[in-house]
Write an enzyme that holds these catalytic residues in place. Sequence first.
Site, PDB file in Angstrom:
ATOM      1  N   TYR A 140       0.854  -1.234   0.026  1.00  0.00           N
ATOM      2  CA  TYR A 140       0.010   0.127   0.019  1.00  0.00           C
ATOM      3  C   TYR A 140       0.777   1.352  -0.011  1.00  0.00           C
ATOM      4  O   TYR A 140       1.598   1.457   1.014  1.00  0.00           O
ATOM      5  CB  TYR A 140      -0.860   0.086   1.174  1.00  0.00           C
ATOM      6  CG  TYR A 140      -2.000   1.046   1.600  1.00  0.00           C
ATOM      7  CD1 TYR A 140      -2.100   2.211   0.353  1.00  0.00           C
ATOM      8  CD2 TYR A 140      -2.676   1.178   2.665  1.00  0.00           C
ATOM      9  CE1 TYR A 140      -3.033   3.180   0.490  1.00  0.00           C
ATOM     10  CE2 TYR A 140      -3.522   2.146   2.770  1.00  0.00           C
ATOM     11  CZ  TYR A 140      -3.696   3.063   1.679  1.00  0.00           C
ATOM     12  OH  TYR A 140      -4.683   4.156   1.714  1.00  0.00           O
ATOM     13  N   LYS A 168      -1.137  -1.223  -4.188  1.00  0.00           N
ATOM     14  CA  LYS A 168      -2.349  -0.225  -4.103  1.00  0.00           C
ATOM     15  C   LYS A 168      -1.509   1.295  -4.217  1.00  0.00           C
ATOM     16  O   LYS A 168      -0.876   1.666  -3.227  1.00  0.00           O
ATOM     17  CB  LYS A 168      -3.121  -0.578  -2.968  1.00  0.00           C
ATOM     18  CG  LYS A 168      -4.276   0.681  -2.740  1.00  0.00           C
ATOM     19  CD  LYS A 168      -4.776   0.605  -1.339  1.00  0.00           C
ATOM     20  CE  LYS A 168      -5.928   1.795  -1.017  1.00  0.00           C
ATOM     21  NZ  LYS A 168      -6.473   1.738   0.148  1.00  0.00           N
ATOM     22  N   ILE A 210      -9.740   0.111  -5.256  1.00  0.00           N
ATOM     23  CA  ILE A 210     -10.008  -0.059  -3.875  1.00  0.00           C
ATOM     24  C   ILE A 210     -10.588   1.308  -3.499  1.00  0.00           C
ATOM     25  O   ILE A 210      -9.822   2.361  -3.382  1.00  0.00           O
ATOM     26  CB  ILE A 210      -8.608  -0.517  -3.081  1.00  0.00           C
ATOM     27  CG1 ILE A 210      -8.394  -1.696  -3.550  1.00  0.00           C
ATOM     28  CG2 ILE A 210      -8.847  -0.479  -1.616  1.00  0.00           C
ATOM     29  CD1 ILE A 210      -6.688  -2.216  -2.898  1.00  0.00           C
TER      30      ILE A 210
END
Length: 306
Positions: A140, A168, A210
């Site tokens: 992330y 991400k 996401i």
Amino acid sequence: MKLMQRAAWRGVHPAATTQFAPDLTVDLAETGRVLDNLVNDGVHGLISLGTCGENNSLEPDEKRAVLKTAVEVSAGRVPVISGVSEMTTARAVRFAQDAEALGADGLMVLPAMVYVPTLDELVAHFTAVAKATRLPIMIYNNPTAYRVSVGIDALERLADLPNIVAVKESAPDTRRFTDLINAFGDRFVLMAGLDDVALEGLMLGAEGWISGLTSAFPQESVALYDAFIAGDMARALEIYRWFMPLLHLDAEHDLVQSIKLSEQIMGRGSERVRPPRLPLTGARRAEVEAMVRAAAAARPVGARSA
């Protein structure tokens, strides 16, 4: 543990909220209801215990209980990816192992909280977690929120770890998608992680989204993604432009409160948050309420009313 196939890292994955009772204990039944409704509305995966799940406001046993609920509610219908957001590497390793034991399908691993690491420290943290589990891992990157950028230099050193499979990308600079693809080809699955540049991310090579605001408007989020995949950019842009005022909320410091208030207005959850967060009040609350109600009144898809 069967590794998620590459195709599973696609589509719309809401960063689901954790629901609290009036006394601010974790309400597992309501959390499960929220997750079940998201799956029934067509999302492609669930992110449990991310920022919107208030990971860092939960005790270790509460995190495990929330993740267990997510796995049970999903019942294999969609993958469940657990956030790993801890103060130390040792704690991150332990929770990654717990998540694997509880049946999570993958992990979304953050840098260690609070401390701003050097490149060597950042790589060591992700490496330790990856080596402690067989689960596939999504790194992330959110430099705005976490004060450290997972750059190409770090990913080059992590690329040899086979279970680090995705990134991400929540940097607001969409050039990152092209830079990552130019540097690594298809080595990492890219996921758009900032709501108000989601369509741009998909256009530049992200394979999924996401999303925070999907928790309030899942049908529209899935419709946007489906239109993009079908090549219907006119439809995708119609939904995206309708959605954009709300999507900007995902980039604000009070995103969790705004998203949970949006859920409450749409009849999908409660606005209750744990301190230090507090529910929105005053002018900010009125502003967000007005935005959500205006969006609900002009929904491009879906029939559920606020």
